[in-house]
Design a protein around this motif. Sequence first.
Motif, short mmCIF file in Angstrom:
data_model
loop_
_atom_site.label_atom_id
_atom_site.label_comp_id
_atom_site.label_asym_id
_atom_site.label_seq_id
_atom_site.Cartn_x
_atom_site.Cartn_y
_atom_site.Cartn_z
N HIS A 115 -88.21 -13.39 -54.21
CA HIS A 115 -87.60 -14.56 -54.82
C HIS A 115 -86.09 -14.40 -54.83
CE1 HIS A 115 -87.15 -12.06 -58.34
NE2 HIS A 115 -88.37 -11.66 -58.10
N ALA A 116 -85.41 -15.44 -55.28
CA ALA A 116 -83.95 -15.47 -55.15
C ALA A 116 -83.29 -14.25 -55.79
CB ALA A 116 -83.41 -16.76 -55.77
N ASP A 117 -83.69 -13.88 -57.01
CA ASP A 117 -83.00 -12.78 -57.70
C ASP A 117 -83.24 -11.44 -57.02
OD1 ASP A 117 -82.11 -14.61 -59.41
OD2 ASP A 117 -83.46 -14.13 -61.07
N GLU A 150 -75.02 -24.44 -43.93
CA GLU A 150 -75.24 -25.70 -44.63
C GLU A 150 -76.18 -26.61 -43.83
OE1 GLU A 150 -74.55 -27.43 -48.20
OE2 GLU A 150 -73.57 -25.61 -47.47
N ILE A 151 -76.00 -26.62 -42.50
CA ILE A 151 -76.87 -27.45 -41.66
C ILE A 151 -78.31 -26.99 -41.82
CG2 ILE A 151 -77.51 -27.92 -39.26
CD1 ILE A 151 -74.55 -27.89 -38.60
N GLY A 170 -79.37 -17.54 -54.24
CA GLY A 170 -78.73 -18.19 -55.38
C GLY A 170 -77.31 -17.73 -55.60
N CYS A 171 -76.68 -17.15 -54.55
CA CYS A 171 -75.29 -16.72 -54.67
C CYS A 171 -74.41 -17.78 -54.03
CB CYS A 171 -75.06 -15.40 -53.94
SG CYS A 171 -76.04 -14.06 -54.58
N ASN A 172 -73.21 -17.95 -54.57
CA ASN A 172 -72.32 -18.97 -54.05
C ASN A 172 -71.46 -18.39 -52.91
OD1 ASN A 172 -70.52 -20.97 -53.60
ND2 ASN A 172 -69.94 -21.24 -55.74
N PRO A 173 -71.68 -18.85 -51.66
CA PRO A 173 -70.94 -18.27 -50.54
C PRO A 173 -69.43 -18.50 -50.66
CG PRO A 173 -72.58 -19.86 -49.76
CD PRO A 173 -72.59 -19.92 -51.24
N ALA A 174 -69.04 -19.50 -51.46
CA ALA A 174 -67.61 -19.77 -51.62
C ALA A 174 -66.90 -18.58 -52.26
CB ALA A 174 -67.41 -21.02 -52.47
N TYR A 184 -76.99 -18.32 -45.08
CA TYR A 184 -78.30 -18.83 -45.48
C TYR A 184 -78.94 -17.90 -46.51
CZ TYR A 184 -83.12 -20.19 -45.49
OH TYR A 184 -84.35 -20.58 -45.92
N LEU A 185 -78.87 -16.58 -46.23
CA LEU A 185 -79.47 -15.60 -47.15
C LEU A 185 -78.81 -15.68 -48.53
CD1 LEU A 185 -79.99 -12.35 -45.05
CD2 LEU A 185 -81.72 -13.87 -46.00
N LEU A 186 -77.47 -15.78 -48.54
CA LEU A 186 -76.77 -15.84 -49.82
C LEU A 186 -77.20 -17.06 -50.61
CD1 LEU A 186 -73.14 -14.72 -48.91
CD2 LEU A 186 -74.87 -13.45 -50.15
N LYS A 187 -77.32 -18.19 -49.90
CA LYS A 187 -77.74 -19.39 -50.61
C LYS A 187 -79.17 -19.27 -51.12
CE LYS A 187 -76.93 -23.50 -49.37
NZ LYS A 187 -76.37 -24.80 -49.00
N ALA A 188 -80.03 -18.66 -50.29
CA ALA A 188 -81.41 -18.47 -50.70
C ALA A 188 -81.48 -17.56 -51.92
CB ALA A 188 -82.23 -17.89 -49.55
#
Lengths: 498, 153
Positions: free
Chosen positions: B4-6, A218-219, A430-434, A424-428
């Motif tokens: 890209h993201a996907d 997140e940072i 577009g996946c929700n790390p939660a 960071y990769l997951l967020k990039a």
Amino acid sequence: MDLFASLALGLQVAVTPINLMYCLLGVTLGTAIGVLPGVGPIITISLLLPLTFGLTPEASIIMLAGIFYGAAYGGSTTSILVNLPGEASSAVTCIDGHQMARQGRAGAALAVAALGSFFAGTIGTLLIALAGPPLALIAMRFGAAEYAALVFVALLSTAAMTRGGVVKGVGVALLGMAFGSVGSDVSTGMFRFTFGIPELRDGIDFAVLAVGLFAVAEIIGNIGAPQGDAVSSRNIGRLWPSREDFRRSWPAALRGTGMGALLGVLPGAGLAMSSFTAYMVERSVSKHPEQFGKGAVEGVAGPESANNAASQTAFIPTLLLGIPGSPTMALMLGAFMIHGVQPGPRMMGDHPQLFWGLIVSMWVGNLLLVILNLPLIGLWVRLLRVPYHWLYVFVLAFACVGVFTMGSSSFDIYSLVFFGALGYLLKAAGCNPALFILGFILGPMFEENFRRAMTLSRGDPMVFLERPISLTFVLIGIAVLLATTTSFVRRGRAEVTE
Amino acid sequence: MTIHADLLAALIFLVFGAIATVVGWGYGFGTFSALGSGAMPVLAGCGLLIMGVAQLVQTAAARRAGQAFVSAFPGSEMRPLLVILAAVLAFGLLVGPLGLLPALTALVCISWFAESGGRRLEMLAVLVVVAVLIVAIFYYGLGIPFRLVAWRF
């Protein structure tokens, strides 16, 4: 034991001076960290988790409950004052809460949020106490097949409801499950995915995973992100809401509580949906829908009550079934398990002190929030003015030292680097790390019960469809999946044809 | 071709799915009535592979529809990513041999540069504040027996 005897027992545990002190400490620390811009409850809880190590189970769980509520309250403070929601559920509060703040009525907005939350919290506590014993009786009859099916539904429906689509949601949850299988296999003792590293034999440390995925990642994501609208936070205005505010808020708080309490129990629906639904309902029943978005007090009272009621009733599946319905609950469950407490239908009978102590502490925590934090609001506002440059350095140092204190091992810090990068990769992507956390916690539960159910049925997978409760769960899961995929397909087609 | 993201999501699922399936298979799948240690990793791994392929198919469909993609790694985020991870790594490397305070110093001094525009003098102030707070909370507050400074190589 009837309801009042149970609550009295809980009160006895919760108001011992030492436990009261930990509750207070948790609430204060939770608010202090949760109020920082961009730091939501999940990050707050994972950051503060190491602080609870070394306390007795009761004290640590009470402190965690305090942190949980403090973090949620701190999050809504930030939403109202600087328009920076820490997580999706407080995004709705931003809409009207921040408008009130811009009109110089931040104090009233904060007070309405706090009082609404307290009211919702009180109702929520009573609901847990009422629903607890009968639900635990039903859950006692659950066998391995029912549990496996229930975990399956909880995971699937949460994954399907998350933004970003079913494929990413289910994928991340599966990834979490895969990581959850690291370490020795409970049934055979075989070491899995340890790659010769002795530290991995007990599995991946939950706290390290949470801090890495949330705090560190997140940072990285927040540096250089917009810093919100700090100007409006200078003038709080009168703290006590006007008579008009009260008149308009209480029905909204009542409706919000009802909706939140219902939605909170459902896995996957969770806080964000409850506050969003409450906002929609308030806007449609209001006589002045045009005021919404321009600082309508109902737009604060409804969603804030709803998400607090939901966060309270979300403890029902977590504590009574041992199945968390949301990522935040998964985090709390993981924290409980670190302290050797296994929530589930037996918890109430085996550890009545702990169970009822926790329930009553939640209420005490809510009460402490109202009587302590409203006067302290000036202090929290000052925290908001700390430049982000100072803030992230401190949060990072806190995270590293906190993780290091748990095992005094440099390996934990290296894992932190790994999970920070993964987060960071997951967020990039577009996946929700939660969801990863949810899969990580539920994966081992699913594996254990799935394997046991298959053994008991002598390898016949029909066992999940033959038992009525299990069949119901499976059908619900499939229905949720179908509902989301078909609407997804429809939307996808619509996009293609446009 | 931009990542890209996907596409990144698909890659993550495929890579970890392949690892889980291949390595998990080695632990033994067992039989249906006695599932082995590898069963769950293989199931999760295969699920991941399926999700990875599904994501690829979706992406390809979107691409054919002429959807424009932006890179998942904006240049502005590379600096914080590398600097923050380096700072944590430095903390881990130093905290054992040198003790808490030197490791904290390294952490603060490196992570300070994750965001541009910080002044050096301000960094010293942050270092002092962070060190005092951390020592107060963890060393005195929680009584955790850190070696604040150690000279052991």
